[in-house]
Design an enzyme around this catalytic site. Sequence first.
Site, PDB file in Angstrom:
ATOM      1  N   GLU A  50       0.821  -1.211   0.000  1.00  0.00           N
ATOM      2  CA  GLU A  50       0.000   0.000   0.000  1.00  0.00           C
ATOM      3  C   GLU A  50       0.860   1.269   0.000  1.00  0.00           C
ATOM      4  OE1 GLU A  50      -2.464   0.829   3.444  1.00  0.00           O
ATOM      5  OE2 GLU A  50      -3.014   2.768   2.595  1.00  0.00           O
TER       6      GLU A  50
ATOM      7  N   ASP B  28       8.841   5.479  15.080  1.00  0.00           N
ATOM      8  CA  ASP B  28       8.682   6.889  14.755  1.00  0.00           C
ATOM      9  C   ASP B  28       9.015   7.701  16.009  1.00  0.00           C
ATOM     10  OD1 ASP B  28       7.946   9.352  13.862  1.00  0.00           O
ATOM     11  OD2 ASP B  28       5.795   8.993  13.865  1.00  0.00           O
TER      12      ASP B  28
ATOM     13  N   ASP C 168       9.325  11.610  17.381  1.00  0.00           N
ATOM     14  CA  ASP C 168       9.000  12.982  17.007  1.00  0.00           C
ATOM     15  C   ASP C 168       9.445  13.922  18.124  1.00  0.00           C
ATOM     16  OD1 ASP C 168       6.331  14.303  15.183  1.00  0.00           O
ATOM     17  OD2 ASP C 168       7.578  15.440  16.566  1.00  0.00           O
TER      18      ASP C 168
END
Lengths: 421, 535
Positions: free
Chosen positions: A39, A102, A104
Amino acid sequence: MDESSLLDLLPLYYSRLFPYIDYYRWLSCGEANTFARREFSFTLRDDIYIRFQSFRKINDFKNEIKRLCPYKIDIGAVYNVEPSNKKREVKFEPIQKEFVIDIDMTDYDEIRVCCSGADICIKCWKYMALAVKILDIALRNDFGFDHILWVFSGRRGVHCWVCDKKARFLTQNCRKGIANYLQLITGGDCTKKKVKIRKMHHSIKRALSIIEPVFIKICIEEQNMLGTKDNVTKFLGIITEDEMRNEVKDVLNKHLTSITKWEAFVSFFKDQIQSGSKKWCKMRYLIEEIMIQYAYPRLDINVTKGLNHLLKSPFCIHPKTGKVCIPINPKLVDQFDPHNVPTIMTLINEINTFDTKEITEQGESTDNLKRIKDYKKTSLNKPYYIFQEFLRSLENSQKGEKIKQSGMVFIQRQLQYLHEF
Amino acid sequence: MDYIPKEKFTVKPEISILKETYPHDVQLYKIPPTGEISLLEFQDYALERQKVLQLLELILTQQHSTLEETKLAFTNLLRKEGYYQYAKLLNAQGSDSNNEDLEARRKDHISHYVLRLAYSLEEDLQNYMLVHETEFFKLRFASMNKEDLSKFLITSGIHYSQISQEFKEQNRENLRASTVFTGDFENMDFYELPFDEVVDLINDRKVYVHRGIAYVPQSEFISVFVTHFRSNLAVELNRAKKFVVTNLSDDRLQHFIKNLPDCFSGMSKVVWSSENTPISKLNDLSKTSYPLCMRIMHEHLKTNHHLKNTGRLQYGLFLKGIGVTLDDSIEFWKSEMTKKEDINEDKFNKQYLYQIQYNYGKVGRRVNYRPPGCTKLVVDPVGPGEIHGCPFKHMDIDELTKKLIEYKISPSDIHEISKYATEGRYNLACTTYFESTHKKYPEKIFFHPNQYFEQSRLILNKNEIKEENTIQDKYAELSPENISQSAKIKVEKNINTSNSTTPSKTIERKVKTIDRKMGKMDSLNIAALLNDDSD
């Protein structure tokens, strides 16, 4: 970076610089079939967001990217069927995906003083460097992963893609397990003490051995951890017992600077432990817990857990900063400066400068120009090299596996053959 | 309660066969049950197991510190509610067996498979079953004695090998530091296993792991089986779904199976309010009828005009549960969140609208999501900048106390609440908060924020309908009677129904009118029904 220039530059970037072939090599994991079931999702101009895109061939992908010029490309899982055909299937489910992390910088807002929100500077970037170092070694040593790609997220964070076969086929539950293993800091705004160490697990010990040498410099000095009233209040919150907190408060009040306060606190704590104070001994890992709380990586854990969660692709252009999401060499992460990351603007300029120079030097014969790949004319050359090195070792392991498999088949056939006689 | 169906109505397998089929109290449920079973039994077993899982859910929200404590609390609760067979299974040590045990094992086996079918159809149901069946298995596994444990290990087919003394010496320090153990380290045997087979231990950082290999002491083998059990069940649930969707043709069963989870642990009425709640009232309601978790989120939203993703999800679904319509919900969130400087209506529509519609099952996967219960709120992690989850767990005690003082809770209640919160008895803390704000005890211990709301409204509206909301009656909806009727099976009138054959306490009254012979007539071939290999 203003939007109109981005609009002008993106077509150039996608036609001349985006590394389609290597990208395809990476995401197909050695099988065309895998790429076709992967995807992709795109964010276009005006925040138009399209999900479940998939492409059978590299050229289909290339043409669509050039046509749409997406502001952002996200990569998702590999599904049982091609995502663009999902409506025809009763059951549509993710089969594999890289194990991703991830990080941040906004999650560090409560402990950094230099910047907040979307901003970063060379001081707070050090948190990211620490995170990369701590997690990279944990993934390699503890879990035995070898093919780990670290990527600058374009503005204020880093992404990690673990691409080993075993990592790609981890179950959701197992991803959750590893995520929790790596997550030492828990609790929201209402929890002041966010780290509780009950046992000095080897992974925590190793993380501390990375944090300790730089803790005073990064946290105490540069981030001024105990330098202002606010920061001291925050710090005192970690000590949950009123009585003990007041004791520490008194100790800190006798000193002026962040560093002397810290030193005073450490020696006070050590004295308490040595004198066998019961209440303090209950918190024998307090110093370690504080170091973890102020310096250990803060993961956005939901991204890691979900098999179908999307993550921004490497080599995207961050629409606000114009910076390219380039791979980072984890061994040299200390030297990485997010401010030196090339922007789409500098890249295009670099190509132009190179070309003009070539033309003036070589005259109008453009053979040479055509022969040299465009990225080699720019500061993307180095990051591409990191990516290609990563790919080389990934593909070698994939080849090794294929040989092993075919070898097994061969032996089985031989055995069968012998059997029949 | 120990209901054994009467011989003449049910098809009962021979004891000797049972003995062979169920050599152990604990099973991994790898082979579907065979033989025949009456429809009534089929339904009874499922309802009963569902109730057992619900009780377990309640126990899990209490967060007992050790496995043993959890088990004890669960055993007591099962006994109190009359589920003696399950209480016994929970504490069963292994393979000794009398006839009664065998019967219980068969019931355990069949009911597990029926629930598999019923809970396979939606993802959140699958998750519910995964979490609770795994937990149930874990508790039961821990009851096994050593001898039976080794028997079980042999038959399980899980591969592991012991590490050498040499290796142990070399890695002594790491093994000692990273392994959770009781007893003597020197005499402890360690086994090598791939890390993904002991996810539990990885998750809790309780094992030494190096280059993908976990070094597991025998005492922690439970984790191996829990991981195995869980991943197996996850796969099987998907197969069960396929089976229900494509192969289940019997009307009666289809109806039963599709509706069983709707009395989702007896909670659907609790979770879904029957009335609409206008958003203009939310401010007042948050002060009077919200549980603390939702009150804090509401307040945070009102003052900061923002909630992080998980918070929006939890509060959004709660609102849906208390009867806020989709349109109202959109308006509510929009009006709050656009008060923040950097968010205008356009940005809201782009960034947040989708999630609200998604929660209501209008876009994306179109699943009608249920508001999460206390277990989820307690267990789900809370990160920096977030304020969702169970305040009794996730707030520091002094923060909690501050909040409660602000809400004008009496000092003695605050003391009690913080005591419960430190002890990890979050639902008791929540109950005390309820008592303090309502001056009345709730009828049940809470395990769902929406249940709290419902109870509160019940008291504050001085509504007379109280009894109707007990869980027992919710079961009645799904009693075999209703199901058979809706499946249009003719129930002959004037049938001699004997009161003596009570299938289970909970549905006793309702079953009276059913033709007991029907069970015999329509007995089913479980093998054909449950063997989901058929595709």
